[in-house]
Design a protein around this motif. Structure first.
Motif, PDB file in Angstrom:
ATOM      1  N   VAL A  26       0.850  -1.188   0.000  1.00 60.44           N
ATOM      2  CA  VAL A  26       0.000   0.000   0.000  1.00 60.44           C
ATOM      3  C   VAL A  26       0.890   1.244   0.000  1.00 60.44           C
ATOM      4  O   VAL A  26       1.756   1.386   0.866  1.00 60.44           O
ATOM      5  CB  VAL A  26      -0.925   0.007   1.238  1.00 60.44           C
ATOM      6  CG1 VAL A  26      -1.776   1.264   1.256  1.00 60.44           C
ATOM      7  CG2 VAL A  26      -1.792  -1.242   1.272  1.00 60.44           C
ATOM      8  N   PRO A  27       0.688   2.158  -0.951  1.00 64.47           N
ATOM      9  CA  PRO A  27       1.495   3.375  -0.956  1.00 64.47           C
ATOM     10  C   PRO A  27       1.153   4.260   0.237  1.00 64.47           C
ATOM     11  O   PRO A  27      -0.023   4.438   0.577  1.00 64.47           O
ATOM     12  CB  PRO A  27       1.108   4.055  -2.279  1.00 64.47           C
ATOM     13  CG  PRO A  27      -0.181   3.453  -2.681  1.00 64.47           C
ATOM     14  CD  PRO A  27      -0.258   2.096  -2.054  1.00 64.47           C
ATOM     15  N   ALA A  28       2.183   4.786   0.887  1.00 58.07           N
ATOM     16  CA  ALA A  28       1.983   5.622   2.072  1.00 58.07           C
ATOM     17  C   ALA A  28       3.145   6.591   2.223  1.00 58.07           C
ATOM     18  O   ALA A  28       4.223   6.373   1.681  1.00 58.07           O
ATOM     19  CB  ALA A  28       1.877   4.743   3.319  1.00 58.07           C
ATOM     20  N   ARG A  29       2.885   7.643   2.997  1.00 57.92           N
ATOM     21  CA  ARG A  29       3.961   8.526   3.448  1.00 57.92           C
ATOM     22  C   ARG A  29       4.184   8.154   4.894  1.00 57.92           C
ATOM     23  O   ARG A  29       3.241   8.076   5.677  1.00 57.92           O
ATOM     24  CB  ARG A  29       3.565   9.993   3.319  1.00 57.92           C
ATOM     25  CG  ARG A  29       3.320  10.340   1.901  1.00 57.92           C
ATOM     26  CD  ARG A  29       3.782  11.627   1.313  1.00 57.92           C
ATOM     27  NE  ARG A  29       4.459  12.626   2.067  1.00 57.92           N
ATOM     28  CZ  ARG A  29       5.730  12.982   1.885  1.00 57.92           C
ATOM     29  NH1 ARG A  29       6.468  12.355   0.996  1.00 57.92           N
ATOM     30  NH2 ARG A  29       6.271  13.952   2.562  1.00 57.92           N
ATOM     31  N   VAL A  30       5.434   7.886   5.251  1.00 51.90           N
ATOM     32  CA  VAL A  30       5.751   7.416   6.598  1.00 51.90           C
ATOM     33  C   VAL A  30       6.749   8.387   7.232  1.00 51.90           C
ATOM     34  O   VAL A  30       7.757   8.741   6.621  1.00 51.90           O
ATOM     35  CB  VAL A  30       6.332   5.985   6.564  1.00 51.90           C
ATOM     36  CG1 VAL A  30       6.709   5.515   7.955  1.00 51.90           C
ATOM     37  CG2 VAL A  30       5.329   5.021   5.932  1.00 51.90           C
ATOM     38  N   PHE A  39      -2.014   8.121   4.497  1.00 56.12           N
ATOM     39  CA  PHE A  39      -2.517   7.588   3.238  1.00 56.12           C
ATOM     40  C   PHE A  39      -3.308   8.656   2.497  1.00 56.12           C
ATOM     41  O   PHE A  39      -4.083   9.398   3.102  1.00 56.12           O
ATOM     42  CB  PHE A  39      -3.415   6.373   3.490  1.00 56.12           C
ATOM     43  CG  PHE A  39      -2.729   5.280   4.255  1.00 56.12           C
ATOM     44  CD1 PHE A  39      -1.929   4.360   3.601  1.00 56.12           C
ATOM     45  CD2 PHE A  39      -2.866   5.174   5.626  1.00 56.12           C
ATOM     46  CE1 PHE A  39      -1.277   3.356   4.302  1.00 56.12           C
ATOM     47  CE2 PHE A  39      -2.220   4.184   6.339  1.00 56.12           C
ATOM     48  CZ  PHE A  39      -1.422   3.262   5.680  1.00 56.12           C
ATOM     49  N   ALA A  40      -3.152   8.694   1.187  1.00 58.09           N
ATOM     50  CA  ALA A  40      -3.933   9.598   0.355  1.00 58.09           C
ATOM     51  C   ALA A  40      -5.394   9.148   0.383  1.00 58.09           C
ATOM     52  O   ALA A  40      -5.677   7.950   0.526  1.00 58.09           O
ATOM     53  CB  ALA A  40      -3.397   9.587  -1.072  1.00 58.09           C
ATOM     54  N   PRO A  41      -6.325  10.081   0.243  1.00 54.52           N
ATOM     55  CA  PRO A  41      -7.747   9.706   0.256  1.00 54.52           C
ATOM     56  C   PRO A  41      -8.092   8.627  -0.771  1.00 54.52           C
ATOM     57  O   PRO A  41      -8.859   7.707  -0.464  1.00 54.52           O
ATOM     58  CB  PRO A  41      -8.470  11.023  -0.070  1.00 54.52           C
ATOM     59  CG  PRO A  41      -7.522  12.085   0.393  1.00 54.52           C
ATOM     60  CD  PRO A  41      -6.149  11.529   0.135  1.00 54.52           C
ATOM     61  N   GLU A  42      -7.501   8.705  -1.964  1.00 56.07           N
ATOM     62  CA  GLU A  42      -7.813   7.684  -2.978  1.00 56.07           C
ATOM     63  C   GLU A  42      -7.260   6.314  -2.578  1.00 56.07           C
ATOM     64  O   GLU A  42      -7.826   5.278  -2.940  1.00 56.07           O
ATOM     65  CB  GLU A  42      -7.316   8.094  -4.366  1.00 56.07           C
ATOM     66  CG  GLU A  42      -5.842   8.392  -4.461  1.00 56.07           C
ATOM     67  CD  GLU A  42      -5.460   9.845  -4.164  1.00 56.07           C
ATOM     68  OE1 GLU A  42      -4.293  10.179  -4.420  1.00 56.07           O
ATOM     69  OE2 GLU A  42      -6.289  10.633  -3.685  1.00 56.07           O
ATOM     70  N   VAL A  44      -7.133   5.210   0.586  1.00 55.08           N
ATOM     71  CA  VAL A  44      -8.103   4.718   1.579  1.00 55.08           C
ATOM     72  C   VAL A  44      -9.358   4.200   0.873  1.00 55.08           C
ATOM     73  O   VAL A  44      -9.869   3.125   1.220  1.00 55.08           O
ATOM     74  CB  VAL A  44      -8.456   5.828   2.593  1.00 55.08           C
ATOM     75  CG1 VAL A  44      -9.558   5.371   3.534  1.00 55.08           C
ATOM     76  CG2 VAL A  44      -7.220   6.255   3.377  1.00 55.08           C
ATOM     77  N   GLU A  45      -9.826   4.922  -0.137  1.00 48.86           N
ATOM     78  CA  GLU A  45     -11.005   4.477  -0.888  1.00 48.86           C
ATOM     79  C   GLU A  45     -10.740   3.137  -1.581  1.00 48.86           C
ATOM     80  O   GLU A  45     -11.605   2.262  -1.605  1.00 48.86           O
ATOM     81  CB  GLU A  45     -11.405   5.533  -1.913  1.00 48.86           C
ATOM     82  CG  GLU A  45     -11.977   6.781  -1.286  1.00 48.86           C
ATOM     83  CD  GLU A  45     -12.234   7.887  -2.296  1.00 48.86           C
ATOM     84  OE1 GLU A  45     -12.081   7.649  -3.518  1.00 48.86           O
ATOM     85  OE2 GLU A  45     -12.579   8.997  -1.854  1.00 48.86           O
ATOM     86  N   HIS A  46      -9.534   2.978  -2.109  1.00 49.59           N
ATOM     87  CA  HIS A  46      -9.203   1.713  -2.786  1.00 49.59           C
ATOM     88  C   HIS A  46      -9.153   0.561  -1.786  1.00 49.59           C
ATOM     89  O   HIS A  46      -9.656  -0.540  -2.070  1.00 49.59           O
ATOM     90  CB  HIS A  46      -7.871   1.845  -3.526  1.00 49.59           C
ATOM     91  CG  HIS A  46      -7.536   0.663  -4.358  1.00 49.59           C
ATOM     92  ND1 HIS A  46      -8.256   0.299  -5.479  1.00 49.59           N
ATOM     93  CD2 HIS A  46      -6.557  -0.273  -4.230  1.00 49.59           C
ATOM     94  CE1 HIS A  46      -7.744  -0.801  -5.988  1.00 49.59           C
ATOM     95  NE2 HIS A  46      -6.705  -1.164  -5.260  1.00 49.59           N
ATOM     96  N   ILE A  47      -8.576   0.791  -0.607  1.00 50.99           N
ATOM     97  CA  ILE A  47      -8.551  -0.239   0.442  1.00 50.99           C
ATOM     98  C   ILE A  47      -9.978  -0.637   0.802  1.00 50.99           C
ATOM     99  O   ILE A  47     -10.299  -1.830   0.904  1.00 50.99           O
ATOM    100  CB  ILE A  47      -7.792   0.260   1.683  1.00 50.99           C
ATOM    101  CG1 ILE A  47      -6.293   0.366   1.389  1.00 50.99           C
ATOM    102  CG2 ILE A  47      -8.044  -0.652   2.891  1.00 50.99           C
ATOM    103  CD1 ILE A  47      -5.499   1.079   2.469  1.00 50.99           C
ATOM    104  N   GLN A  48     -10.846   0.354   0.990  1.00 49.88           N
ATOM    105  CA  GLN A  48     -12.239   0.073   1.342  1.00 49.88           C
ATOM    106  C   GLN A  48     -12.941  -0.723   0.236  1.00 49.88           C
ATOM    107  O   GLN A  48     -13.721  -1.632   0.525  1.00 49.88           O
ATOM    108  CB  GLN A  48     -12.985   1.381   1.630  1.00 49.88           C
ATOM    109  CG  GLN A  48     -12.511   2.045   2.900  1.00 49.88           C
ATOM    110  CD  GLN A  48     -13.083   3.436   3.105  1.00 49.88           C
ATOM    111  OE1 GLN A  48     -13.576   4.065   2.171  1.00 49.88           O
ATOM    112  NE2 GLN A  48     -13.015   3.924   4.336  1.00 49.88           N
ATOM    113  N   SER A  49     -12.638  -0.407  -1.016  1.00 46.76           N
ATOM    114  CA  SER A  49     -13.282  -1.133  -2.114  1.00 46.76           C
ATOM    115  C   SER A  49     -12.773  -2.570  -2.205  1.00 46.76           C
ATOM    116  O   SER A  49     -13.527  -3.478  -2.561  1.00 46.76           O
ATOM    117  CB  SER A  49     -13.077  -0.402  -3.445  1.00 46.76           C
ATOM    118  OG  SER A  49     -11.743  -0.493  -3.881  1.00 46.76           O
ATOM    119  N   ILE A  50     -11.505  -2.789  -1.874  1.00 47.78           N
ATOM    120  CA  ILE A  50     -10.967  -4.155  -1.861  1.00 47.78           C
ATOM    121  C   ILE A  50     -11.730  -4.999  -0.838  1.00 47.78           C
ATOM    122  O   ILE A  50     -12.156  -6.118  -1.124  1.00 47.78           O
ATOM    123  CB  ILE A  50      -9.459  -4.152  -1.536  1.00 47.78           C
ATOM    124  CG1 ILE A  50      -8.659  -3.580  -2.701  1.00 47.78           C
ATOM    125  CG2 ILE A  50      -8.971  -5.565  -1.186  1.00 47.78           C
ATOM    126  CD1 ILE A  50      -7.193  -3.327  -2.377  1.00 47.78           C
TER     127      ILE A  50
END
Length: 69
Positions: A26-30, A39-42, A44-50
């Protein structure tokens, strides 16, 4: 002031409806100082859709569960 945030990929874990989901790469800024993940909003939305879409997992792992008591 030195930038302490890096762009990387992480393993995201979440419990939903009594099930544990693990999403890798998962792409993230750490933050290098605290380890906090952003996490970018998109993303988070992709994780939720998975999770909501019940996508077929790339693999299944067995996880032991312990009671702290």
């Amino acid at each position: 002031m030195q930038e302490t945030m890096i762009d990387t990929q992480v393993t995201y874990r979440v419990e939903h409806a009594g099930k544990l989901y693990v999403i890798e790469h998962v792409p993230a800024r750490v933050c290098q100082e605290t380890g906090e993940e952003y996490f970018a909003p998109e993303t988070v939305e992709h994780i939720q859709s998975i999770i909501a879409g019940h996508a077929r997992p790339v693999r299944v792992i067995e996880t032991p569960v312990y009671d702290y008591a």
